[in-house]
Design an enzyme around this catalytic site. Sequence first.
Site: not given
Ligand SMILES: [Mg+2]
Length: 412
Positions: A11, A106-107
Amino acid sequence: MSVERVIFHVDMDAFFVSVEEIFDPTLKGKPVVVGGLAHERGVVAAASYEVRKFGVHSAMPLRHAYRLCPQAVFIPGHPDRYRSYSRQVRAVLDDFSPQVKMASIDEAYLDMTGSKRLLGPPLNVANSLHETIKEKIRLPCSIGIGTSRLVAKIASDMAKPNGILSVLPGAEDRFLAPLDVARIPGVGKVSQENLCKYGIHKIGQLTRLQEEHLRSIWGKAGVSLVAKSRGLDVDMWSSPGMSVPDKPKSISHETTFRDDTTKQDLIDATLVKLVQLVGRRLRGYGLHGRTIQLKLRYADFKTITRARTLIRSTQLDTVILASIRELFSQNWNEDKAIRLLGVQIGSLETTSGQLDWIDDPRDRKWKQALEATDAVRNRFGESSIGLASAMKNAHQERVHENTVDVPERKLE
Ligand SMILES: [Mg+2]
């Protein structure tokens, strides 16, 4: 004996802010809010760790963030940059595992089961992944390691910022038990309050409850909650909380202009934005729609709705937009200023039975591109509600999207 799964959850830390810092290093160490300007009507899309100390967090109205931290730097944001950096992160992840699942922009989850012989102990691998992302992309991230996606995700959350946390096989219960129930993905404020009413605050308390008891209170959601409290993966991709919302009959968005308008480019940008909002929700539900409807209200409040039905149902923005633009040009009386525009899609059906359509490789490519951008819009979406103020962004989005290879498709 079954092989223990090894899952990484990677993450990015304050992703949008970190990307902005690459382009403007003077932002480093400052309270930064991405999502819009301080006086705008939208919400915070990302908050730097410095500004979080003031109580600012994502999804909070920008004006509220400004009240908490007036000295913060407010940035409207650059979705195109975030998408491009997301792709770079993805490329690094692909070097580490053949099984990468991006959960949002974003992960990502990496299945590292069986990588031990090739790459070494998981913690070492995580370390070198962490280093590689920092060196190659210049972005900080956190990594959680566990035997399930759920445990890995909670671990990465607790490792933040810029850390690695590994939960060893067999230690899941001890790791989870003392944590707040809100740490469980899918348990939001409402669920937390509901659990609180029954005196349940910690994950360990859930584990001890009888499944039947929770089923009687919350049905299926209660059962899956017990499984989650034990660190098991259940409905990870779709659990919205304690209740599963019914599938909608139609999906619509509309907006009222701040000032009545006849400006072509403003009108078109608004239609684009409305279509994007509708498309995003459509895909979120996994639905396809066949009836596309335009709503148009003039300054004198005279309102017309015009619809058309596609031969095949769709969930693609491009297809919806083509119909909406056509309906608009056929029905707009150019002398009259417009007060409100709305886009609706109906005759919804589930994805199943549409395989021929999904499997067209050009559509699939376009659909994947949309799913990636949906993740951005899930964060930016709320600011689109104040459409009149977000028009600048609408234009930016269009410039970006026109560069994507949009498949041509005849509708009729
Ligand atoms: Mg994040």
